[in-house]
Design a protein around this motif. Structure first.
Motif, PDB file in Angstrom:
ATOM      1  N   VAL A  66     -44.063 -23.908  34.820  1.00 51.42           N
ATOM      2  CA  VAL A  66     -44.435 -22.961  33.968  1.00 51.42           C
ATOM      3  C   VAL A  66     -43.582 -23.225  32.557  1.00 51.42           C
ATOM      4  CG1 VAL A  66     -44.154 -20.360  33.444  1.00 51.42           C
ATOM      5  CG2 VAL A  66     -44.540 -21.310  35.893  1.00 51.42           C
ATOM      6  N   ILE A  67     -44.481 -23.250  31.404  1.00 51.62           N
ATOM      7  CA  ILE A  67     -43.772 -23.725  30.261  1.00 51.62           C
ATOM      8  C   ILE A  67     -43.582 -22.640  29.304  1.00 51.62           C
ATOM      9  CG2 ILE A  67     -43.879 -25.520  28.369  1.00 51.62           C
ATOM     10  CD1 ILE A  67     -45.933 -26.936  30.308  1.00 51.62           C
ATOM     11  N   ASN A  68     -42.692 -22.509  28.456  1.00 54.23           N
ATOM     12  CA  ASN A  68     -42.408 -21.592  27.490  1.00 54.23           C
ATOM     13  C   ASN A  68     -43.134 -22.052  26.149  1.00 54.23           C
ATOM     14  OD1 ASN A  68     -41.610 -19.930  25.262  1.00 54.23           O
ATOM     15  ND2 ASN A  68     -39.670 -19.827  26.136  1.00 54.23           N
ATOM     16  N   LEU A  95     -35.903 -19.226  29.846  1.00 52.07           N
ATOM     17  CA  LEU A  95     -36.438 -20.392  29.141  1.00 52.07           C
ATOM     18  C   LEU A  95     -36.403 -20.335  27.706  1.00 52.07           C
ATOM     19  CD1 LEU A  95     -39.313 -21.058  31.617  1.00 52.07           C
ATOM     20  CD2 LEU A  95     -37.242 -22.101  31.952  1.00 52.07           C
ATOM     21  N   GLN A  96     -35.704 -21.151  27.109  1.00 47.30           N
ATOM     22  CA  GLN A  96     -35.764 -21.176  25.493  1.00 47.30           C
ATOM     23  C   GLN A  96     -37.256 -21.988  25.195  1.00 47.30           C
ATOM     24  OE1 GLN A  96     -33.815 -19.810  23.669  1.00 47.30           O
ATOM     25  NE2 GLN A  96     -32.544 -19.101  24.948  1.00 47.30           N
ATOM     26  N   GLU A  97     -37.481 -21.968  23.910  1.00 45.35           N
ATOM     27  CA  GLU A  97     -38.713 -22.361  23.555  1.00 45.35           C
ATOM     28  C   GLU A  97     -39.019 -23.916  24.012  1.00 45.35           C
ATOM     29  OE1 GLU A  97     -40.590 -23.336  19.054  1.00 45.35           O
ATOM     30  OE2 GLU A  97     -39.202 -21.558  19.200  1.00 45.35           O
ATOM     31  N   GLY A  98     -39.929 -24.162  24.480  1.00 43.70           N
ATOM     32  CA  GLY A  98     -40.234 -25.592  24.914  1.00 43.70           C
ATOM     33  C   GLY A  98     -39.806 -25.940  26.507  1.00 43.70           C
ATOM     34  N   ASP A  99     -38.943 -25.185  26.907  1.00 45.40           N
ATOM     35  CA  ASP A  99     -38.206 -25.246  28.302  1.00 45.40           C
ATOM     36  C   ASP A  99     -39.312 -25.165  29.379  1.00 45.40           C
ATOM     37  OD1 ASP A  99     -35.842 -26.065  27.116  1.00 45.40           O
ATOM     38  OD2 ASP A  99     -34.798 -23.924  27.518  1.00 45.40           O
ATOM     39  N   ASP A 100     -39.198 -25.571  30.508  1.00 40.03           N
ATOM     40  CA  ASP A 100     -40.060 -25.246  31.551  1.00 40.03           C
ATOM     41  C   ASP A 100     -39.223 -25.217  32.948  1.00 40.03           C
ATOM     42  OD1 ASP A 100     -39.029 -28.038  31.917  1.00 40.03           O
ATOM     43  OD2 ASP A 100     -41.037 -28.433  32.908  1.00 40.03           O
ATOM     44  N   PHE A 101     -40.064 -24.489  33.778  1.00 38.73           N
ATOM     45  CA  PHE A 101     -39.418 -24.511  35.125  1.00 38.73           C
ATOM     46  C   PHE A 101     -40.484 -24.988  35.915  1.00 38.73           C
ATOM     47  CE2 PHE A 101     -39.001 -21.295  38.967  1.00 38.73           C
ATOM     48  CZ  PHE A 101     -38.014 -22.013  39.592  1.00 38.73           C
ATOM     49  N   GLY A 102     -40.071 -25.633  37.212  1.00 38.56           N
ATOM     50  CA  GLY A 102     -41.137 -26.483  38.113  1.00 38.56           C
ATOM     51  C   GLY A 102     -40.567 -26.661  39.217  1.00 38.56           C
ATOM     52  N   TRP A 148     -48.784 -23.914  33.709  1.00 38.99           N
ATOM     53  CA  TRP A 148     -48.825 -22.474  33.011  1.00 38.99           C
ATOM     54  C   TRP A 148     -48.165 -22.692  31.664  1.00 38.99           C
ATOM     55  CZ3 TRP A 148     -52.284 -19.073  34.707  1.00 38.99           C
ATOM     56  CH2 TRP A 148     -52.590 -19.004  36.111  1.00 38.99           C
ATOM     57  N   LEU A 149     -48.692 -22.317  30.552  1.00 39.97           N
ATOM     58  CA  LEU A 149     -48.231 -22.245  29.138  1.00 39.97           C
ATOM     59  C   LEU A 149     -48.161 -20.877  28.917  1.00 39.97           C
ATOM     60  CD1 LEU A 149     -47.128 -23.956  26.800  1.00 39.97           C
ATOM     61  CD2 LEU A 149     -49.539 -23.832  26.027  1.00 39.97           C
ATOM     62  N   VAL A 150     -46.901 -20.197  28.875  1.00 39.62           N
ATOM     63  CA  VAL A 150     -46.683 -18.763  28.361  1.00 39.62           C
ATOM     64  C   VAL A 150     -46.681 -18.686  26.990  1.00 39.62           C
ATOM     65  CG1 VAL A 150     -45.558 -16.575  28.830  1.00 39.62           C
ATOM     66  CG2 VAL A 150     -45.886 -18.461  30.650  1.00 39.62           C
ATOM     67  N   LYS A 151     -47.578 -17.966  26.230  1.00 40.34           N
ATOM     68  CA  LYS A 151     -47.504 -17.752  24.737  1.00 40.34           C
ATOM     69  C   LYS A 151     -47.560 -16.307  24.459  1.00 40.34           C
ATOM     70  CE  LYS A 151     -49.925 -21.341  22.793  1.00 40.34           C
ATOM     71  NZ  LYS A 151     -50.753 -21.966  22.099  1.00 40.34           N
ATOM     72  N   GLU A 152     -47.389 -15.981  23.033  1.00 37.99           N
ATOM     73  CA  GLU A 152     -47.227 -14.782  22.752  1.00 37.99           C
ATOM     74  C   GLU A 152     -48.449 -13.952  23.090  1.00 37.99           C
ATOM     75  OE1 GLU A 152     -44.769 -17.018  19.801  1.00 37.99           O
ATOM     76  OE2 GLU A 152     -46.882 -17.124  20.782  1.00 37.99           O
TER      77      GLU A 152
END
Length: 171
Positions: A66-68, A95-102, A148-152
Protein backbone atom coordinates in the motif's frame (compact mmCIF):
# COMPACT_ATOMS: atom_id res chain seq x y z
CA UNK A 1 -30.77 -96.90 -14.12
CA UNK A 2 -29.89 -94.19 -11.68
CA UNK A 3 -27.02 -91.82 -11.34
CA UNK A 4 -24.58 -92.93 -8.70
CA UNK A 5 -24.89 -90.85 -5.54
CA UNK A 6 -21.13 -90.51 -5.19
CA UNK A 7 -20.92 -89.06 -8.69
CA UNK A 8 -23.70 -86.55 -7.92
CA UNK A 9 -22.00 -85.48 -4.72
CA UNK A 10 -18.66 -85.05 -6.52
CA UNK A 11 -20.39 -83.07 -9.28
CA UNK A 12 -22.16 -80.91 -6.70
CA UNK A 13 -18.90 -80.29 -4.84
CA UNK A 14 -17.16 -79.28 -8.08
CA UNK A 15 -20.05 -76.95 -8.90
CA UNK A 16 -19.91 -75.32 -5.44
CA UNK A 17 -16.13 -74.96 -5.70
CA UNK A 18 -16.40 -73.40 -9.15
CA UNK A 19 -19.22 -71.12 -7.99
CA UNK A 20 -17.17 -70.02 -4.97
CA UNK A 21 -14.13 -69.26 -7.18
CA UNK A 22 -16.26 -67.26 -9.63
CA UNK A 23 -17.84 -65.29 -6.76
CA UNK A 24 -14.43 -64.64 -5.18
CA UNK A 25 -13.00 -63.50 -8.51
CA UNK A 26 -16.03 -61.28 -9.14
CA UNK A 27 -15.83 -59.71 -5.65
CA UNK A 28 -12.08 -59.17 -5.96
CA UNK A 29 -12.58 -57.46 -9.33
CA UNK A 30 -15.40 -55.38 -7.86
CA UNK A 31 -13.11 -54.24 -5.00
CA UNK A 32 -10.41 -53.32 -7.52
CA UNK A 33 -12.96 -51.42 -9.63
CA UNK A 34 -14.25 -49.53 -6.59
CA UNK A 35 -10.70 -48.64 -5.54
CA UNK A 36 -9.87 -47.57 -9.06
CA UNK A 37 -12.96 -45.36 -9.29
CA UNK A 38 -12.23 -43.80 -5.90
CA UNK A 39 -8.62 -43.07 -6.89
CA UNK A 40 -9.78 -41.73 -10.26
CA UNK A 41 -12.20 -39.26 -8.67
CA UNK A 42 -9.66 -38.12 -6.06
CA UNK A 43 -7.11 -37.53 -8.84
CA UNK A 44 -9.72 -35.70 -10.89
CA UNK A 45 -10.51 -33.47 -7.88
CA UNK A 46 -6.84 -32.66 -7.36
CA UNK A 47 -6.39 -31.82 -11.04
CA UNK A 48 -9.48 -29.60 -10.93
CA UNK A 49 -8.15 -27.74 -7.87
CA UNK A 50 -4.73 -27.31 -9.49
CA UNK A 51 -6.15 -25.90 -12.70
CA UNK A 52 -8.98 -23.75 -11.38
CA UNK A 53 -7.95 -22.90 -7.82
CA UNK A 54 -4.16 -23.27 -7.50
CA UNK A 55 -3.91 -20.69 -4.73
CA UNK A 56 -6.30 -22.73 -2.63
CA UNK A 57 -4.43 -25.99 -2.89
CA UNK A 58 -0.76 -25.24 -2.53
CA UNK A 59 -0.57 -21.97 -0.60
CA UNK A 60 0.81 -19.49 -3.10
CA UNK A 61 2.88 -16.53 -1.95
CA UNK A 62 1.80 -12.97 -2.65
CA UNK A 63 3.27 -9.56 -1.99
CA UNK A 64 0.86 -6.82 -0.93
CA UNK A 65 1.91 -3.18 -0.90
CA UNK A 66 0.00 0.00 0.00
CA UNK A 67 1.59 3.26 -1.18
CA UNK A 68 0.82 6.82 -0.10
CA UNK A 69 0.24 8.46 -3.48
CA UNK A 70 -0.91 11.86 -2.22
CA UNK A 71 0.68 14.76 -4.04
CA UNK A 72 0.97 17.08 -1.04
CA UNK A 73 0.31 15.74 2.44
CA UNK A 74 3.61 16.41 4.15
CA UNK A 75 1.86 17.88 7.18
CA UNK A 76 -0.76 15.14 7.52
CA UNK A 77 0.28 11.49 7.08
CA UNK A 78 -1.88 8.73 5.68
CA UNK A 79 -2.55 6.28 8.53
CA UNK A 80 -2.97 2.59 7.73
CA UNK A 81 -3.99 -0.22 10.07
CA UNK A 82 -4.25 -3.84 8.84
CA UNK A 83 -5.51 -7.10 10.33
CA UNK A 84 -5.89 -10.67 9.10
CA UNK A 85 -7.07 -14.03 10.36
CA UNK A 86 -3.65 -15.52 9.67
CA UNK A 87 -1.39 -12.80 11.08
CA UNK A 88 -3.78 -11.06 13.47
CA UNK A 89 -3.29 -7.37 14.14
CA UNK A 90 -0.46 -6.15 11.93
CA UNK A 91 -0.38 -2.76 13.65
CA UNK A 92 -0.66 0.76 12.34
CA UNK A 93 1.68 2.93 10.33
CA UNK A 94 1.80 6.62 9.47
CA UNK A 95 2.83 6.96 5.84
CA UNK A 96 4.27 10.22 4.57
CA UNK A 97 4.06 11.13 0.91
CA UNK A 98 5.64 8.33 -1.18
CA UNK A 99 6.01 5.94 1.80
CA UNK A 100 4.65 2.42 1.61
CA UNK A 101 3.63 -0.46 3.86
CA UNK A 102 3.95 -3.97 2.51
CA UNK A 103 3.98 -7.61 3.52
CA UNK A 104 4.28 -11.10 2.08
CA UNK A 105 1.63 -13.70 2.67
CA UNK A 106 1.03 -17.32 1.90
CA UNK A 107 -2.53 -18.35 1.18
CA UNK A 108 -4.00 -21.16 3.24
CA UNK A 109 -5.40 -24.37 1.80
CA UNK A 110 -9.00 -23.36 2.56
CA UNK A 111 -8.74 -20.33 0.29
CA UNK A 112 -9.99 -17.83 2.84
CA UNK A 113 -6.88 -15.68 3.35
CA UNK A 114 -8.14 -12.17 3.94
CA UNK A 115 -6.33 -8.94 4.86
CA UNK A 116 -8.44 -5.94 5.82
CA UNK A 117 -6.92 -2.46 6.08
CA UNK A 118 -8.36 0.78 7.36
CA UNK A 119 -7.04 4.02 5.91
CA UNK A 120 -7.39 7.41 7.55
CA UNK A 121 -6.43 10.78 6.18
CA UNK A 122 -7.74 14.00 7.69
CA UNK A 123 -11.52 13.47 8.08
CA UNK A 124 -11.59 10.67 5.52
CA UNK A 125 -11.70 7.06 6.67
CA UNK A 126 -12.13 3.89 4.59
CA UNK A 127 -11.73 0.17 5.20
CA UNK A 128 -10.96 -2.11 2.26
CA UNK A 129 -9.85 -5.63 1.45
CA UNK A 130 -6.15 -5.31 0.71
CA UNK A 131 -6.08 -9.00 -0.19
CA UNK A 132 -8.81 -11.60 -0.52
CA UNK A 133 -8.16 -14.96 -2.25
CA UNK A 134 -11.31 -15.26 -4.41
CA UNK A 135 -10.76 -11.79 -5.84
CA UNK A 136 -6.98 -11.48 -5.91
CA UNK A 137 -5.50 -14.91 -6.62
CA UNK A 138 -6.03 -14.35 -10.36
CA UNK A 139 -5.85 -10.58 -10.72
CA UNK A 140 -2.50 -10.31 -8.93
CA UNK A 141 -0.95 -12.80 -11.35
CA UNK A 142 1.50 -13.40 -12.97
CA UNK A 143 3.85 -11.61 -10.55
CA UNK A 144 1.72 -12.43 -7.47
CA UNK A 145 1.88 -8.79 -6.56
CA UNK A 146 -1.08 -6.74 -5.32
CA UNK A 147 -0.33 -3.04 -5.03
CA UNK A 148 -2.57 -0.21 -3.87
CA UNK A 149 -1.90 3.46 -4.53
CA UNK A 150 -3.96 5.69 -2.25
CA UNK A 151 -4.62 9.17 -3.65
CA UNK A 152 -6.85 12.11 -2.85
CA UNK A 153 -9.60 10.81 -5.15
CA UNK A 154 -9.50 7.12 -4.24
CA UNK A 155 -7.74 3.77 -4.25
CA UNK A 156 -5.93 2.46 -7.32
CA UNK A 157 -4.93 -1.16 -7.92
CA UNK A 158 -2.04 -2.62 -9.94
CA UNK A 159 -0.44 -6.02 -10.29
CA UNK A 160 2.74 -4.58 -11.80
CA UNK A 161 2.95 -1.02 -10.34
CA UNK A 162 2.98 0.36 -13.88
CA UNK A 163 -0.66 0.15 -14.92
CA UNK A 164 -2.96 1.58 -12.25
CA UNK A 165 -6.75 1.30 -12.30
CA UNK A 166 -9.05 3.10 -9.91
CA UNK A 167 -10.89 0.50 -7.84
CA UNK A 168 -12.99 2.73 -5.60
CA UNK A 169 -13.29 6.19 -4.05
CA UNK A 170 -12.91 7.26 -0.45
CA UNK A 171 -16.69 7.33 0.08
Amino acid sequence: MGIPVKGLIALELRWLSLKKRVQHHYLANMKISTRFLLMFFVALGIIFMCVYQPAHLFGMEFEVRVINGFSNNSSLPLVIWCISQQDGDMGGRALQEGDDFGWRLKTNIWGNSHYLCTMKWDAKRRSFDAFKVPRDSQRCAPLNKCSWLVKEDGFYFSSDEVNWKKDFSWY
